[in-house]
Design a protein around this motif. Structure first.
Motif, PDB file in Angstrom:
ATOM      1  N   TYR A  63      95.478  58.848  -0.816  1.00 51.54           N
ATOM      2  CA  TYR A  63      96.440  58.011  -1.443  1.00 51.54           C
ATOM      3  C   TYR A  63      96.791  58.693  -2.793  1.00 51.54           C
ATOM      4  O   TYR A  63      96.080  58.424  -3.662  1.00 51.54           O
ATOM      5  N   PRO A  64      97.876  59.792  -3.108  1.00 54.17           N
ATOM      6  CA  PRO A  64      98.122  60.236  -4.095  1.00 54.17           C
ATOM      7  C   PRO A  64      98.592  59.549  -4.957  1.00 54.17           C
ATOM      8  O   PRO A  64      99.550  58.835  -4.628  1.00 54.17           O
ATOM      9  N   GLY A  65      98.323  59.596  -6.245  1.00 54.02           N
ATOM     10  CA  GLY A  65      99.075  58.483  -7.130  1.00 54.02           C
ATOM     11  C   GLY A  65      98.602  57.173  -6.879  1.00 54.02           C
ATOM     12  O   GLY A  65      99.468  56.056  -7.250  1.00 54.02           O
ATOM     13  N   ALA A  66      97.405  56.783  -6.562  1.00 59.32           N
ATOM     14  CA  ALA A  66      97.055  55.610  -6.082  1.00 59.32           C
ATOM     15  C   ALA A  66      96.742  54.522  -7.222  1.00 59.32           C
ATOM     16  O   ALA A  66      96.871  53.404  -7.123  1.00 59.32           O
ATOM     17  N   CYS A  67      96.247  55.056  -8.635  1.00 60.02           N
ATOM     18  CA  CYS A  67      95.830  54.322  -9.363  1.00 60.02           C
ATOM     19  C   CYS A  67      94.820  53.467  -9.123  1.00 60.02           C
ATOM     20  O   CYS A  67      93.794  53.699  -8.378  1.00 60.02           O
ATOM     21  N   THR A  68      94.954  52.042  -8.951  1.00 62.29           N
ATOM     22  CA  THR A  68      93.845  51.073  -8.556  1.00 62.29           C
ATOM     23  C   THR A  68      94.517  50.439  -7.336  1.00 62.29           C
ATOM     24  O   THR A  68      93.968  49.275  -7.069  1.00 62.29           O
ATOM     25  N   ASP A  69      95.473  50.848  -6.708  1.00 60.59           N
ATOM     26  CA  ASP A  69      96.082  50.012  -5.568  1.00 60.59           C
ATOM     27  C   ASP A  69      95.322  50.365  -4.529  1.00 60.59           C
ATOM     28  O   ASP A  69      94.879  51.305  -3.933  1.00 60.59           O
ATOM     29  N   GLY A  70      94.861  49.053  -3.758  1.00 60.93           N
ATOM     30  CA  GLY A  70      94.034  48.832  -2.604  1.00 60.93           C
ATOM     31  C   GLY A  70      94.544  48.944  -1.239  1.00 60.93           C
ATOM     32  O   GLY A  70      93.724  48.545  -0.261  1.00 60.93           O
ATOM     33  N   ARG A  71      95.918  49.211  -1.241  1.00 62.31           N
ATOM     34  CA  ARG A  71      96.717  49.003   0.235  1.00 62.31           C
ATOM     35  C   ARG A  71      95.984  49.550   1.174  1.00 62.31           C
ATOM     36  O   ARG A  71      95.893  49.350   2.373  1.00 62.31           O
ATOM     37  N   ALA A  72      95.603  51.369   0.683  1.00 68.87           N
ATOM     38  CA  ALA A  72      95.158  52.105   2.046  1.00 68.87           C
ATOM     39  C   ALA A  72      94.041  51.553   2.663  1.00 68.87           C
ATOM     40  O   ALA A  72      93.939  51.192   3.895  1.00 68.87           O
ATOM     41  N   ILE A  73      92.985  51.020   1.816  1.00 70.55           N
ATOM     42  CA  ILE A  73      91.801  50.410   2.454  1.00 70.55           C
ATOM     43  C   ILE A  73      91.834  49.030   3.096  1.00 70.55           C
ATOM     44  O   ILE A  73      91.631  48.919   3.953  1.00 70.55           O
ATOM     45  N   ALA A  74      92.806  48.208   2.541  1.00 69.19           N
ATOM     46  CA  ALA A  74      93.121  47.010   2.906  1.00 69.19           C
ATOM     47  C   ALA A  74      93.690  47.062   4.507  1.00 69.19           C
ATOM     48  O   ALA A  74      93.244  46.427   5.280  1.00 69.19           O
ATOM     49  N   ILE A  75      94.581  48.090   4.558  1.00 69.08           N
ATOM     50  CA  ILE A  75      95.269  48.174   5.846  1.00 69.08           C
ATOM     51  C   ILE A  75      94.511  48.794   6.902  1.00 69.08           C
ATOM     52  O   ILE A  75      94.461  48.396   7.998  1.00 69.08           O
ATOM     53  N   PHE A  76      94.002  50.008   6.511  1.00 66.43           N
ATOM     54  CA  PHE A  76      93.272  50.847   7.509  1.00 66.43           C
ATOM     55  C   PHE A  76      91.871  50.172   7.845  1.00 66.43           C
ATOM     56  O   PHE A  76      91.368  50.527   9.013  1.00 66.43           O
ATOM     57  N   ASN A  77      91.434  49.768   6.805  1.00 71.65           N
ATOM     58  CA  ASN A  77      89.979  48.929   7.197  1.00 71.65           C
ATOM     59  C   ASN A  77      90.239  47.679   8.166  1.00 71.65           C
ATOM     60  O   ASN A  77      89.219  47.735   8.941  1.00 71.65           O
ATOM     61  N   ALA A  78      91.329  46.972   7.747  1.00 68.33           N
ATOM     62  CA  ALA A  78      91.494  45.751   8.414  1.00 68.33           C
ATOM     63  C   ALA A  78      91.440  45.752   9.950  1.00 68.33           C
ATOM     64  O   ALA A  78      91.190  45.210  10.739  1.00 68.33           O
ATOM     65  N   THR A  79      92.428  47.065  10.276  1.00 71.38           N
ATOM     66  CA  THR A  79      92.372  47.404  11.678  1.00 71.38           C
ATOM     67  C   THR A  79      91.711  48.399  12.090  1.00 71.38           C
ATOM     68  O   THR A  79      91.695  48.616  13.268  1.00 71.38           O
ATOM     69  N   LYS A  80      90.434  48.649  11.457  1.00 70.05           N
ATOM     70  CA  LYS A  80      89.457  49.557  11.865  1.00 70.05           C
ATOM     71  C   LYS A  80      89.838  50.912  12.289  1.00 70.05           C
ATOM     72  O   LYS A  80      89.454  51.207  13.245  1.00 70.05           O
ATOM     73  N   SER A  81      90.975  51.348  11.924  1.00 71.51           N
ATOM     74  CA  SER A  81      91.274  52.753  12.284  1.00 71.51           C
ATOM     75  C   SER A  81      90.878  53.927  11.339  1.00 71.51           C
ATOM     76  O   SER A  81      91.233  54.983  11.665  1.00 71.51           O
ATOM     77  N   ALA A  82      90.238  53.420  10.218  1.00 65.47           N
ATOM     78  CA  ALA A  82      89.698  54.375   9.161  1.00 65.47           C
ATOM     79  C   ALA A  82      88.718  53.867   8.347  1.00 65.47           C
ATOM     80  O   ALA A  82      89.058  52.865   7.983  1.00 65.47           O
ATOM     81  N   TYR A  83      87.572  54.840   7.932  1.00 63.19           N
ATOM     82  CA  TYR A  83      86.515  54.098   7.285  1.00 63.19           C
ATOM     83  C   TYR A  83      86.588  54.883   5.816  1.00 63.19           C
ATOM     84  O   TYR A  83      85.696  54.752   4.991  1.00 63.19           O
ATOM     85  N   CYS A  84      87.245  56.065   5.919  1.00 69.63           N
ATOM     86  CA  CYS A  84      87.140  57.314   4.781  1.00 69.63           C
ATOM     87  C   CYS A  84      88.374  57.246   3.955  1.00 69.63           C
ATOM     88  O   CYS A  84      89.392  57.369   4.584  1.00 69.63           O
ATOM     89  N   PHE A  85      88.055  56.984   2.584  1.00 70.22           N
ATOM     90  CA  PHE A  85      89.187  57.051   1.757  1.00 70.22           C
ATOM     91  C   PHE A  85      89.281  57.907   0.823  1.00 70.22           C
ATOM     92  O   PHE A  85      88.234  57.879   0.014  1.00 70.22           O
ATOM     93  N   VAL A  86      90.573  58.575   0.399  1.00 65.79           N
ATOM     94  CA  VAL A  86      90.447  59.672  -0.863  1.00 65.79           C
ATOM     95  C   VAL A  86      91.807  59.097  -1.688  1.00 65.79           C
ATOM     96  O   VAL A  86      92.717  58.940  -1.342  1.00 65.79           O
ATOM     97  N   HIS A  87      91.483  58.357  -2.848  1.00 63.67           N
ATOM     98  CA  HIS A  87      92.443  58.411  -3.965  1.00 63.67           C
ATOM     99  C   HIS A  87      92.569  59.387  -5.001  1.00 63.67           C
ATOM    100  O   HIS A  87      91.512  59.829  -5.396  1.00 63.67           O
TER     101      HIS A  87
END
Length: 244
Positions: free
Chosen positions: A41-65
């Protein structure tokens, strides 16, 4: 078309042992982390949408902001504060500020910028393993999340990471904020971030916000879905779809 959640739920994966061992940031952890499905997530600031969406669907557990204006200390403070600033339903069990010198060495970073007249900037790095709270059911998401925050210029950082032979970006969140503190937008054909992907690797998926242009060579695979902040739509790389 399916919703974003419906599409990603078809890509569910199991969590491997390495992340459950709550590893510190070492060369071996880096190898395992970037060999996994990673959402950028380039330019993420503190927006948690990537974690919320991909984690809830269990499609990814590693995140780079990656964000030039958000410090490692700010991310650390927010995660420790708990909701609403922190990661909903998760508590840090490993939380380490990584010196920029160590990060540059471990990641073998090229300290030149892909765009002429731009200077690479790396200010701080933060590594954390988040554990799902005991009162949260398995349906909430993975038991553990691995999260790397890089305070840096995003185009330079992404090109560095994606140029590594053992790194294959799974998904990238594209969210333009009317340029803000960035010298350029992230979405669209003219984006320096898209040009960086052309020089290195295309991510399999783009999660594109409603106000952001998609990259060429991608096709929509979901409808627009309102979740977290704004509307988001998934796009699949034509290269990826042609391999299926």
């Amino acid at each position: 078309m399916p919703t974003v959640d419906e599409y990603l739920s078809e890509l569910r994966i199991n969590q491997p042992e390495w992340v459950c061992h709550q590893p510190e940031f070492t060369a071996e952890t880096i190898r395992r982390f970037f060999s996994s499905r990673v959402v950028y997530y380039p330019g993420a600031c503190t927006d948690g949408r990537a974690i919320a969406i991909f984690n809830a669907t269990k499609s990814a557990y590693c995140f780079v902001h990656i964000d030039l204006t958000t410090t490692a200390q700010q991310v650390s403070d927010d995660l420790k504060a708990g909701p609403p600033q922190g990661c909903n339903g998760y508590t840090p069990v490993v939380a380490s500020g990584i010196s920029t010198e160590i990060f540059r060495r471990l990641m073998r970073l090229d300290m030149t910028h892909p765009v002429r007249d731009q200077v690479p900037v790396l200010k701080s790095v933060f590594w954390t393993i988040l554990e799902r709270d005991q009162d949260r059911a398995d349906e909430h998401g993975f038991e553990y999340l691995a999260f790397l925050h890089i305070q840096a210029e995003a185009v330079w950082a992404c090109q560095n990471l994606w140029s590594k032979a053992d790194v294959n970006p799974f998904a990238v969140v594209l969210q333009d904020h009317a340029w803000g503190g960035n010298y350029a937008s992230f979405g669209g054909e003219e984006s320096p971030l898209y040009q960086a992907a052309q020089r290195t690797k295309y991510p399999d998926l783009l999660l594109v916000a409603n106000n952001t242009k998609v990259w060429p060579d991608y096709q929509a695979v979901s409808e627009r879905t309102h979740r977290v902040i704004g509307q988001n739509r998934l796009f699949l790389s034509n290269q990826t779809s042609s391999q299926k």
